[in-house]
Design a protein around this motif. Structure first.
Motif, PDB file in Angstrom:
ATOM      1  N   UNK A  38       0.844  -1.211   0.000  1.00 20.20           N
ATOM      2  CA  UNK A  38       0.000   0.000   0.000  1.00 20.20           C
ATOM      3  C   UNK A  38       0.871   1.251   0.000  1.00 20.20           C
ATOM      4  N   UNK A  39       1.843   1.297   0.898  1.00 20.80           N
ATOM      5  CA  UNK A  39       2.723   2.463   0.978  1.00 20.80           C
ATOM      6  C   UNK A  39       3.481   2.684  -0.322  1.00 20.80           C
ATOM      7  N   UNK A  40       3.992   1.587  -0.896  1.00 23.14           N
ATOM      8  CA  UNK A  40       4.749   1.710  -2.135  1.00 23.14           C
ATOM      9  C   UNK A  40       3.863   2.257  -3.251  1.00 23.14           C
ATOM     10  N   UNK A  41       2.645   1.734  -3.316  1.00 25.15           N
ATOM     11  CA  UNK A  41       1.764   2.143  -4.406  1.00 25.15           C
ATOM     12  C   UNK A  41       1.302   3.587  -4.252  1.00 25.15           C
ATOM     13  N   UNK A  42       1.021   3.991  -3.021  1.00 22.61           N
ATOM     14  CA  UNK A  42       0.595   5.382  -2.804  1.00 22.61           C
ATOM     15  C   UNK A  42       1.756   6.338  -3.071  1.00 22.61           C
ATOM     16  N   UNK A  43       2.971   5.971  -2.651  1.00 23.20           N
ATOM     17  CA  UNK A  43       4.130   6.834  -2.888  1.00 23.20           C
ATOM     18  C   UNK A  43       4.360   7.009  -4.391  1.00 23.20           C
ATOM     19  N   UNK A  53      10.066   4.920  -4.332  1.00 26.22           N
ATOM     20  CA  UNK A  53       8.836   4.891  -5.139  1.00 26.22           C
ATOM     21  C   UNK A  53       8.401   6.303  -5.518  1.00 26.22           C
ATOM     22  N   UNK A  54       8.580   7.254  -4.609  1.00 28.19           N
ATOM     23  CA  UNK A  54       8.201   8.642  -4.915  1.00 28.19           C
ATOM     24  C   UNK A  54       9.062   9.180  -6.058  1.00 28.19           C
ATOM     25  N   UNK A  55      10.394   8.921  -5.987  1.00 30.08           N
ATOM     26  CA  UNK A  55      11.272   9.335  -7.085  1.00 30.08           C
ATOM     27  C   UNK A  55      10.838   8.676  -8.394  1.00 30.08           C
ATOM     28  N   UNK A  56      10.574   7.358  -8.331  1.00 30.39           N
ATOM     29  CA  UNK A  56      10.222   6.628  -9.555  1.00 30.39           C
ATOM     30  C   UNK A  56       8.935   7.167 -10.161  1.00 30.39           C
ATOM     31  N   UNK A  57       7.964   7.472  -9.300  1.00 37.11           N
ATOM     32  CA  UNK A  57       6.700   8.018  -9.807  1.00 37.11           C
ATOM     33  C   UNK A  57       6.935   9.325 -10.542  1.00 37.11           C
ATOM     34  N   UNK A 102       3.983  12.405   4.540  1.00 38.88           N
ATOM     35  CA  UNK A 102       4.463  11.159   5.134  1.00 38.88           C
ATOM     36  C   UNK A 102       3.519  10.059   4.677  1.00 38.88           C
ATOM     37  N   UNK A 103       4.038   9.105   3.939  1.00 40.58           N
ATOM     38  CA  UNK A 103       3.176   8.084   3.329  1.00 40.58           C
ATOM     39  C   UNK A 103       2.922   6.925   4.288  1.00 40.58           C
ATOM     40  N   UNK A 104       3.971   6.392   4.866  1.00 35.35           N
ATOM     41  CA  UNK A 104       3.833   5.318   5.863  1.00 35.35           C
ATOM     42  C   UNK A 104       4.957   5.492   6.859  1.00 35.35           C
ATOM     43  N   UNK A 105       4.677   5.279   8.126  1.00 38.00           N
ATOM     44  CA  UNK A 105       5.728   5.412   9.131  1.00 38.00           C
ATOM     45  C   UNK A 105       5.362   4.588  10.346  1.00 38.00           C
ATOM     46  N   UNK A 106       6.334   3.856  10.845  1.00 39.04           N
ATOM     47  CA  UNK A 106       6.145   3.134  12.091  1.00 39.04           C
ATOM     48  C   UNK A 106       6.108   4.129  13.242  1.00 39.04           C
ATOM     49  N   UNK A 107       5.903   3.583  14.445  1.00 37.47           N
ATOM     50  CA  UNK A 107       5.756   4.439  15.629  1.00 37.47           C
ATOM     51  C   UNK A 107       6.989   5.334  15.809  1.00 37.47           C
ATOM     52  N   UNK A 108       8.177   4.761  15.718  1.00 38.08           N
ATOM     53  CA  UNK A 108       9.412   5.564  15.764  1.00 38.08           C
ATOM     54  C   UNK A 108      10.054   5.433  14.411  1.00 38.08           C
ATOM     55  N   UNK A 109      10.141   6.514  13.725  1.00 34.68           N
ATOM     56  CA  UNK A 109      10.517   6.425  12.316  1.00 34.68           C
ATOM     57  C   UNK A 109      11.202   7.712  11.919  1.00 34.68           C
ATOM     58  N   UNK A 110      12.201   7.570  11.049  1.00 36.96           N
ATOM     59  CA  UNK A 110      12.901   8.743  10.544  1.00 36.96           C
ATOM     60  C   UNK A 110      11.965   9.722   9.853  1.00 36.96           C
ATOM     61  N   UNK A 111      10.912   9.170   9.230  1.00 38.64           N
ATOM     62  CA  UNK A 111       9.975  10.046   8.518  1.00 38.64           C
ATOM     63  C   UNK A 111       9.293  11.008   9.490  1.00 38.64           C
ATOM     64  N   UNK A 112       9.126  10.582  10.732  1.00 38.79           N
ATOM     65  CA  UNK A 112       8.491  11.463  11.717  1.00 38.79           C
ATOM     66  C   UNK A 112       9.429  12.610  12.088  1.00 38.79           C
TER      67      UNK A 112
END
Lengths: 330, 330
Positions: free
Chosen positions: B98-103, B128-132, B200-210
């Motif tokens: 899901x995250x890959x496809x949305x990105x 995936x964002x770059x590729x899109x 932020x497309x997908x991120x775990x509880x502690x995540x660099x994206x946060x």
């Protein structure tokens, strides 16, 4: 008795009435109406009427700008149940397995924490919310868009009977009133009105659940929406609610916090090694049995045992051959 | 030249510097540093340096309270690219399908509408964002936590080369600097700083994206979070951002609206009858080929043709044997 006369007149004339109509027809009806006899007949069918003038009529419902004349009640519980802390859980009838599993989980956890779970007995999200509450041994209230003597939808007749054992099936419509599409939006105002907070689990772009959310907002109640994948048509309505400012619901505790209730202590289920491995494999995405076998290296028998253990513990749910962890791992 | 001296001194001493250190060591280094020769050597490798004092240094980055001394650039585009309307898209490395496809979808649609897509070249959502963006023929910028001469991660060397053909790979670290965990949070401030909005497309509880989201908020930029299922560990971080007040992203238009950009006209792809039936079957939940065959009544060959048509049209994406409609049907 005026409340009852109004409710029965509405039923007999097929109208939706919240105020006494200034009609000679209603005056004639009221003079002829034998309230005691009507109540006795209700009682013989183990049904009751709770008029809006009665002291135990729920004050949350009385606050609405158009409270119903009263509620007809079916079930074992006292009317006081309707005045306890309550949360409404509603959503799509044709919900996804995600919606069904979240509704069941929320019904179970919120009822376990002592909230009354209110919903509409519809297929899909509503039914799952009621079932979850029953599983937890909690109280649940079904609000119908027809008389409480009707089992609607027919497929939920057994569920309605189970709800009556420890909760209530209620309606503003007198017994005998048939379900009709125009009654459902009015029914939704009662679902929203009985609860201090309404949770929308899954909803399409145009959905009855969104009407319930509107009623809840109008009455100044909290609206929670469960986030879902933006690629799912069944989450278009809930994600749109989030954009409009609804509170995102990420776990049952979010609702309990609103009520100032501490969550029920987590059932300290010790998972076996195999079950823990399967749960870890499901942390990110639902998967079928084949995929789980590949990921965990378990053979078919060990995998089946682990899945059964997880389903019993309420940690995993299955639909269409796809297993889903129903809560993120701690 | 002071900017360059500072950047190269930081690289050679293995430190993170945004202000000139009051050290005799730096004074000695600056006196001995031959900037022209360094730039000539960079140029020979087709690399450039854009100091923060240069007029075309992006003003959004200069606004940060700790702007880097400058950016090293690799790629065909002029530095002006870094000052165009830009959106950052970041998220989990080990993302779900899901995250890959949305990105991918967001990268494609936002780049098609003229936004520069900024990300971190990491596995998963970033890639995936770059590729899109590349698929849409748009411009994309990769911000590295090491020198721009390093292909990191190694698996994205080819992707980095493609980005360089029409965009830029940039870093505040001089060529030769190795990736190190402590550099990534600093890199994330550049990703957030280059864009007016961060998704932020997908991120775990502690995540660099946060961390990137925190930097964006700190810099007063818009933060969008993509809603995901509350039962997925990969959406715990994004759904938590929603609770903290991030804007829910439900489609690319939500971002375009923030920039005041009209969406690119939808490509008027006419779907065949079989493809339309498959897309309808995927409206609510992802499904495998067997399930789709049952639901649509198509035989294996017709189903394969319909799925290929839908994948080409960008309407369906496949991962792990599961097909997913990548946007809700109109």
């Amino acid at each position: 008795m005026n409340d009852l006369a109004l409710a029965v007149f509405a039923a007999e004339t097929g109208t939706h009435l919240v105020e006494e109509p200034r009609e000679r027809r209603f005056e004639r009806f009221r003079r002829a109406f034998d309230g005691d006899r009507y109540l006795a007949a209700l009682g013989a069918r183990e049904l009751r009427f709770l008029g809006r003038s009665a002291p135990d009529f729920p004050s949350r419902l009385r606050e609405l700008h158009d409270p119903p004349p009263g509620l007809f009640l079916r079930g074992a519980e006292e009317p006081e149940l309707l005045s306890r802390h309550a949360v409404s859980i509603v959503g799509a009838r044709a919900c996804s397995s995600y919606g069904a599993q979240v509704a069941r989980l929320l019904g179970r956890e919120l009822a376990a924490a002592g909230l009354v779970v209110v919903s509409g007995l519809a297929r899909g999200v509503d039914g799952e919310a009621h079932r979850g509450a029953l599983e937890a041994g909690g109280a649940t209230v079904a609000v119908l868009g027809c008389g409480v003597d009707r089992d609607y939808p027919a497929g939920h007749a057994q569920l309605a009977r189970r709800i009556c054992e420890t909760g209530l099936v209620v309606s503003e419509y007198a017994p005998g009133v048939e379900p009709a599409p125009w009654r459902f939006p009015a029914r939704n105002r009662i679902i929203a009105g009985l609860a201090a907070a309404t949770v929308i689990v899954e909803a399409r772009e145009r959905s009855g659940a969104l009407i319930t959310a509107d009623f809840a907002l109008e009455a100044g109640r909290e609206v929670f929406a469960v986030p879902g994948e933006i690629t799912s048509a069944l989450s278009v309505g809930t994600n749109a609610l989030l954009r409009l400012g609804a509170t995102p619901l990420t776990c049952a505790e979010d609702v309990l916090e609103h009520f100032g209730i501490a969550p029920a202590p987590a059932s300290a289920v010790e998972l076996g090694e195999h079950a823990a491995a399967v749960l870890a494999a499901l942390a990110e995405e639902p998967a079928g049995a084949d995929e789980l076998g590949r990921q965990t290296g378990l053979d078919a028998a060990a995998l089946a045992t682990a899945l059964a253990e997880l389903e019993l513990a309420g940690a995993v749910a299955e639909a269409d051959g796809l297993y889903r962890g129903v809560r993120p791992p701690e």
